[in-house]
Scaffold this active site. Sequence first.
Site, PDB file in Angstrom:
ATOM      1  N   TYR A 100       0.822  -1.216   0.000  1.00  0.00           N
ATOM      2  CA  TYR A 100       0.000   0.000   0.000  1.00  0.00           C
ATOM      3  C   TYR A 100       0.857   1.268   0.000  1.00  0.00           C
ATOM      4  CZ  TYR A 100      -0.212  -0.553   5.266  1.00  0.00           C
ATOM      5  OH  TYR A 100       0.033  -0.706   6.607  1.00  0.00           O
ATOM      6  N   LYS A 138       4.983   4.273   4.880  1.00  0.00           N
ATOM      7  CA  LYS A 138       5.693   3.278   4.062  1.00  0.00           C
ATOM      8  C   LYS A 138       6.054   3.878   2.700  1.00  0.00           C
ATOM      9  CE  LYS A 138       5.246  -0.455   6.855  1.00  0.00           C
ATOM     10  NZ  LYS A 138       6.383  -1.056   7.571  1.00  0.00           N
TER      11      LYS A 138
HETATM   12  C1  LIG Z   1      -8.051  -3.493   7.367  1.00  0.00           C
HETATM   13  C2  LIG Z   1      -6.640  -3.970   7.390  1.00  0.00           C
HETATM   14  C3  LIG Z   1      -6.412  -5.108   6.467  1.00  0.00           C
HETATM   15  C4  LIG Z   1      -5.002  -5.167   6.074  1.00  0.00           C
HETATM   16  C5  LIG Z   1      -4.837  -6.023   4.886  1.00  0.00           C
HETATM   17  C6  LIG Z   1      -3.516  -5.868   4.228  1.00  0.00           C
HETATM   18  C7  LIG Z   1      -2.429  -6.580   4.993  1.00  0.00           C
HETATM   19  C8  LIG Z   1      -1.071  -6.373   4.461  1.00  0.00           C
HETATM   20  C9  LIG Z   1      -0.522  -5.029   4.770  1.00  0.00           C
HETATM   21  C10 LIG Z   1      -0.137  -4.845   6.214  1.00  0.00           C
HETATM   22  C11 LIG Z   1       0.937  -3.806   6.324  1.00  0.00           C
HETATM   23  C12 LIG Z   1       1.456  -3.449   7.637  1.00  0.00           C
HETATM   24  C13 LIG Z   1       1.375  -4.170   8.709  1.00  0.00           C
HETATM   25  C14 LIG Z   1       1.952  -3.745  10.006  1.00  0.00           C
HETATM   26  O1  LIG Z   1       2.515  -2.712  10.218  1.00  0.00           O
HETATM   27  S1  LIG Z   1       1.771  -4.892  11.187  1.00  0.00           S
HETATM   28  C15 LIG Z   1       2.617  -4.295  12.595  1.00  0.00           C
HETATM   29  C16 LIG Z   1       1.675  -4.173  13.652  1.00  0.00           C
HETATM   30  N1  LIG Z   1       2.377  -4.092  14.901  1.00  0.00           N
HETATM   31  C17 LIG Z   1       2.177  -3.107  15.726  1.00  0.00           C
HETATM   32  O2  LIG Z   1       1.434  -2.169  15.462  1.00  0.00           O
HETATM   33  C18 LIG Z   1       2.920  -3.243  17.007  1.00  0.00           C
HETATM   34  C19 LIG Z   1       3.349  -1.940  17.605  1.00  0.00           C
HETATM   35  N2  LIG Z   1       2.212  -1.060  17.863  1.00  0.00           N
HETATM   36  C20 LIG Z   1       2.279  -0.003  18.661  1.00  0.00           C
HETATM   37  O3  LIG Z   1       3.326   0.261  19.212  1.00  0.00           O
HETATM   38  C21 LIG Z   1       1.045   0.830  18.853  1.00  0.00           C
HETATM   39  O4  LIG Z   1      -0.027   0.201  18.221  1.00  0.00           O
HETATM   40  C22 LIG Z   1       1.176   2.266  18.320  1.00  0.00           C
HETATM   41  C23 LIG Z   1       1.420   2.281  16.819  1.00  0.00           C
HETATM   42  C24 LIG Z   1      -0.106   3.023  18.594  1.00  0.00           C
HETATM   43  C25 LIG Z   1       2.325   3.045  18.977  1.00  0.00           C
HETATM   44  O5  LIG Z   1       2.410   2.843  20.334  1.00  0.00           O
HETATM   45  P1  LIG Z   1       2.637   4.068  21.393  1.00  0.00           P
HETATM   46  O6  LIG Z   1       2.855   3.413  22.699  1.00  0.00           O
HETATM   47  O7  LIG Z   1       3.600   5.040  20.976  1.00  0.00           O
HETATM   48  O8  LIG Z   1       1.266   4.774  21.269  1.00  0.00           O
HETATM   49  P2  LIG Z   1       0.143   5.178  22.276  1.00  0.00           P
HETATM   50  O9  LIG Z   1      -0.566   3.994  22.780  1.00  0.00           O
HETATM   51  O10 LIG Z   1       0.720   6.145  23.253  1.00  0.00           O
HETATM   52  O11 LIG Z   1      -0.786   5.974  21.246  1.00  0.00           O
HETATM   53  C26 LIG Z   1      -0.260   7.039  20.447  1.00  0.00           C
HETATM   54  C27 LIG Z   1      -1.426   7.666  19.735  1.00  0.00           C
HETATM   55  O12 LIG Z   1      -2.038   6.702  18.852  1.00  0.00           O
HETATM   56  C28 LIG Z   1      -3.434   6.586  19.164  1.00  0.00           C
HETATM   57  N3  LIG Z   1      -3.868   5.204  18.936  1.00  0.00           N
HETATM   58  C29 LIG Z   1      -3.272   4.105  19.400  1.00  0.00           C
HETATM   59  N4  LIG Z   1      -3.962   3.019  19.053  1.00  0.00           N
HETATM   60  C30 LIG Z   1      -5.029   3.445  18.356  1.00  0.00           C
HETATM   61  C31 LIG Z   1      -6.147   2.782  17.738  1.00  0.00           C
HETATM   62  N5  LIG Z   1      -6.255   1.457  17.758  1.00  0.00           N
HETATM   63  N6  LIG Z   1      -7.056   3.536  17.102  1.00  0.00           N
HETATM   64  C32 LIG Z   1      -6.951   4.878  17.064  1.00  0.00           C
HETATM   65  N7  LIG Z   1      -5.915   5.579  17.646  1.00  0.00           N
HETATM   66  C33 LIG Z   1      -4.980   4.860  18.279  1.00  0.00           C
HETATM   67  C34 LIG Z   1      -3.514   6.976  20.627  1.00  0.00           C
HETATM   68  O13 LIG Z   1      -4.803   7.387  20.968  1.00  0.00           O
HETATM   69  C35 LIG Z   1      -2.500   8.119  20.696  1.00  0.00           C
HETATM   70  O14 LIG Z   1      -3.039   9.271  20.144  1.00  0.00           O
HETATM   71  P3  LIG Z   1      -3.423  10.547  21.063  1.00  0.00           P
HETATM   72  O15 LIG Z   1      -2.154  10.991  21.717  1.00  0.00           O
HETATM   73  O16 LIG Z   1      -3.955  11.528  20.089  1.00  0.00           O
HETATM   74  O17 LIG Z   1      -4.442  10.030  22.025  1.00  0.00           O
HETATM   75  N1  LIG Z   2       2.345  -8.935   9.267  1.00  0.00           N
HETATM   76  C1  LIG Z   2       1.932  -8.452   8.103  1.00  0.00           C
HETATM   77  O1  LIG Z   2       0.905  -8.859   7.540  1.00  0.00           O
HETATM   78  C2  LIG Z   2       2.753  -7.427   7.414  1.00  0.00           C
HETATM   79  C3  LIG Z   2       3.787  -6.769   8.021  1.00  0.00           C
HETATM   80  N2  LIG Z   2       4.502  -5.818   7.339  1.00  0.00           N
HETATM   81  C4  LIG Z   2       5.616  -5.149   7.986  1.00  0.00           C
HETATM   82  O2  LIG Z   2       6.489  -6.128   8.514  1.00  0.00           O
HETATM   83  C5  LIG Z   2       7.152  -5.594   9.658  1.00  0.00           C
HETATM   84  C6  LIG Z   2       7.000  -6.522  10.842  1.00  0.00           C
HETATM   85  O3  LIG Z   2       5.637  -6.694  11.124  1.00  0.00           O
HETATM   86  P1  LIG Z   2       5.097  -7.870  12.070  1.00  0.00           P
HETATM   87  O4  LIG Z   2       6.197  -8.818  12.353  1.00  0.00           O
HETATM   88  O5  LIG Z   2       3.853  -8.351  11.483  1.00  0.00           O
HETATM   89  O6  LIG Z   2       4.701  -7.021  13.359  1.00  0.00           O
HETATM   90  P2  LIG Z   2       5.095  -7.067  14.885  1.00  0.00           P
HETATM   91  O7  LIG Z   2       4.067  -6.255  15.585  1.00  0.00           O
HETATM   92  O8  LIG Z   2       5.366  -8.453  15.334  1.00  0.00           O
HETATM   93  O9  LIG Z   2       6.488  -6.324  14.893  1.00  0.00           O
HETATM   94  C7  LIG Z   2       6.669  -4.983  15.143  1.00  0.00           C
HETATM   95  C8  LIG Z   2       7.953  -4.869  15.921  1.00  0.00           C
HETATM   96  O10 LIG Z   2       8.343  -3.500  15.968  1.00  0.00           O
HETATM   97  C9  LIG Z   2       8.780  -3.208  17.273  1.00  0.00           C
HETATM   98  N3  LIG Z   2       8.525  -1.791  17.513  1.00  0.00           N
HETATM   99  C10 LIG Z   2       7.327  -1.149  17.439  1.00  0.00           C
HETATM  100  N4  LIG Z   2       7.482   0.135  17.761  1.00  0.00           N
HETATM  101  C11 LIG Z   2       8.795   0.313  18.022  1.00  0.00           C
HETATM  102  C12 LIG Z   2       9.555   1.434  18.419  1.00  0.00           C
HETATM  103  N5  LIG Z   2       8.998   2.615  18.609  1.00  0.00           N
HETATM  104  N6  LIG Z   2      10.891   1.274  18.606  1.00  0.00           N
HETATM  105  C13 LIG Z   2      11.465   0.056  18.438  1.00  0.00           C
HETATM  106  N7  LIG Z   2      10.795  -1.037  18.072  1.00  0.00           N
HETATM  107  C14 LIG Z   2       9.469  -0.904  17.871  1.00  0.00           C
HETATM  108  C15 LIG Z   2       7.946  -4.097  18.189  1.00  0.00           C
HETATM  109  O11 LIG Z   2       8.617  -4.376  19.399  1.00  0.00           O
HETATM  110  P3  LIG Z   2       8.314  -3.530  20.741  1.00  0.00           P
HETATM  111  O12 LIG Z   2       6.835  -3.392  20.832  1.00  0.00           O
HETATM  112  O13 LIG Z   2       8.936  -4.350  21.812  1.00  0.00           O
HETATM  113  O14 LIG Z   2       9.026  -2.239  20.541  1.00  0.00           O
HETATM  114  C16 LIG Z   2       7.827  -5.356  17.360  1.00  0.00           C
HETATM  115  O15 LIG Z   2       8.886  -6.229  17.631  1.00  0.00           O
HETATM  116  C17 LIG Z   2       6.568  -4.203   9.880  1.00  0.00           C
HETATM  117  O16 LIG Z   2       7.391  -3.248   9.267  1.00  0.00           O
HETATM  118  C18 LIG Z   2       5.234  -4.281   9.167  1.00  0.00           C
HETATM  119  O17 LIG Z   2       4.771  -3.024   8.779  1.00  0.00           O
HETATM  120  C19 LIG Z   2       4.225  -5.505   6.050  1.00  0.00           C
HETATM  121  C20 LIG Z   2       3.216  -6.128   5.389  1.00  0.00           C
HETATM  122  C21 LIG Z   2       2.388  -7.137   6.012  1.00  0.00           C
END
Ligand SMILES: CCCCCCCCCCC/C=C/C(=O)SCCNC(=O)CCNC(=O)[C@H](O)C(C)(C)COP(=O)(O)OP(=O)(O)OC[C@H]1O[C@@H](n2cnc3c(N)ncnc32)[C@H](O)[C@@H]1OP(=O)(O)O
Ligand SMILES: NC(=O)C1=CN([C@@H]2O[C@H](COP(=O)(O)OP(=O)(O)OC[C@H]3O[C@@H](n4cnc5c(N)ncnc54)[C@H](OP(=O)(O)O)[C@@H]3O)[C@@H](O)[C@H]2O)C=CC1
Length: 268
Positions: free
Chosen positions: A150, A165
């Site tokens: 995306y 991204k």
């Molecule tokens: C419909 C989807 C189908 C997808 C189909 C396609 C699939 C392929 C493509 C996929 C591509 C990418 C995939 C990925 O990236 S997977 C990785 C996922 N892993 C994670 O997200 C793990 C790490 N996540 C986090 O750390 C947190 O989720 C976060 C990103 C929010 C960051 O954490 P942090 O501790 O810094 O943040 P806070 O909790 O303090 O929140 C910060 C602000 O964000 C707002 N927030 C948080 N969560 C949500 C939510 N669920 N909805 C809305 N807003 C959210 C939160 O309120 C804070 O904002 P404010 O300060 O304004 O309140």
């Molecule tokens: N799974 C999927 O379907 C897809 C994933 N991707 C990409 O692949 C990658 C890995 O995803 P996936 O393994 O699924 O997700 P995970 O949620 O397992 O991995 C995310 C990792 O990022 C670390 N992370 C998050 N925030 C921070 C931060 N602020 N500083 C340091 N580390 C951080 C987390 O560790 P911690 O919370 O301990 O910091 C965690 O280990 C990502 O870039 C994602 O966008 C792309 C397409 C599809």
Amino acid sequence: MNKEVGSDEFTGRTALVTGGGTGIGRATARRWAAGGGHVTVLGRREEPLRATVELIEAAGGSADAVACDVRDPAAVETAVDRAAERAGRLDVLVNNAAGNFVAAGEDISPGGWKAVIDIVLNGTFHCTRAAARHMLDQGSGSVLNVIASYAWHGHPGTAHSAAAKAGVLAMTRSLAVEWAPRGVRLNCLAPGPTETEGASAALWPTEAARARVLASVPAGRFTTPEEVAESAAFLISDRAAYITGEVLTVDGGQWLGKSVYTDERVRT
Ligand SMILES: CCCCCCCCCCC/C=C/C(=O)SCCNC(=O)CCNC(=O)[C@H](O)C(C)(C)COP(=O)(O)OP(=O)(O)OC[C@H]1O[C@@H](n2cnc3c(N)ncnc32)[C@H](O)[C@@H]1OP(=O)(O)O
Ligand SMILES: NC(=O)C1=CN([C@@H]2O[C@H](COP(=O)(O)OP(=O)(O)OC[C@H]3O[C@@H](n4cnc5c(N)ncnc54)[C@H](OP(=O)(O)O)[C@@H]3O)[C@@H](O)[C@H]2O)C=CC1
């Protein structure tokens, strides 16, 4: 060493994998170590990082961990320098850390937008900048940025992540040209839906959502972190020495499969 997969192609080399405590990052770190290389895994939480190190060491590999938030440029610089100094060099950086959640564009708060852009785009830059200083000095190195398709086709529900991204993709192509004469390659890997705890919780938390994602994949299945890690291993290896500024999409045809005729109707 009790190698799980691969050979000794990474022996004597060192890699840093962000988000290496879970999912795709953990699998990539394990794949690198199985190839004989040393790996440092980086993330915020110590516990999952430690678990990755234990898995690698139990398989006879070499790894360590550093807790760090990629949004903090000073902490990133210290962590990257430590990893490079410990191993005497830094050959590979995998920018895999990410944050994501699903929200309608009008409901993404400024703080939510900032969190995702800071982790995915700015964090990738901070890590790349810190690692490149070592790689440019050495005259060699490889950076792999994990993105998603995306980045170029967009995605309703994850505008923040798609924008971040896309920025990473543009940065990768820019720096690939800038640093190619100095021996440093940069590429992107775009996995499709991959079964990880992080993605499942953030993107397809219900059975219905999971089924919709699955239905969008022509190959008819999710991929695994290990399968994605094989492609990562190729791009960061010398087998890809002439590849830079590219994107390898590993998605079972998901992003191409947007035609009306995506099922058996094509045969009627
Ligand atoms: C419909 C989807 C189908 C997808 C189909 C396609 C699939 C392929 C493509 C996929 C591509 C990418 C995939 C990925 O990236 S997977 C990785 C996922 N892993 C994670 O997200 C793990 C790490 N996540 C986090 O750390 C947190 O989720 C976060 C990103 C929010 C960051 O954490 P942090 O501790 O810094 O943040 P806070 O909790 O303090 O929140 C910060 C602000 O964000 C707002 N927030 C948080 N969560 C949500 C939510 N669920 N909805 C809305 N807003 C959210 C939160 O309120 C804070 O904002 P404010 O300060 O304004 O309140
Ligand atoms: N799974 C999927 O379907 C897809 C994933 N991707 C990409 O692949 C990658 C890995 O995803 P996936 O393994 O699924 O997700 P995970 O949620 O397992 O991995 C995310 C990792 O990022 C670390 N992370 C998050 N925030 C921070 C931060 N602020 N500083 C340091 N580390 C951080 C987390 O560790 P911690 O919370 O301990 O910091 C965690 O280990 C990502 O870039 C994602 O966008 C792309 C397409 C599809």
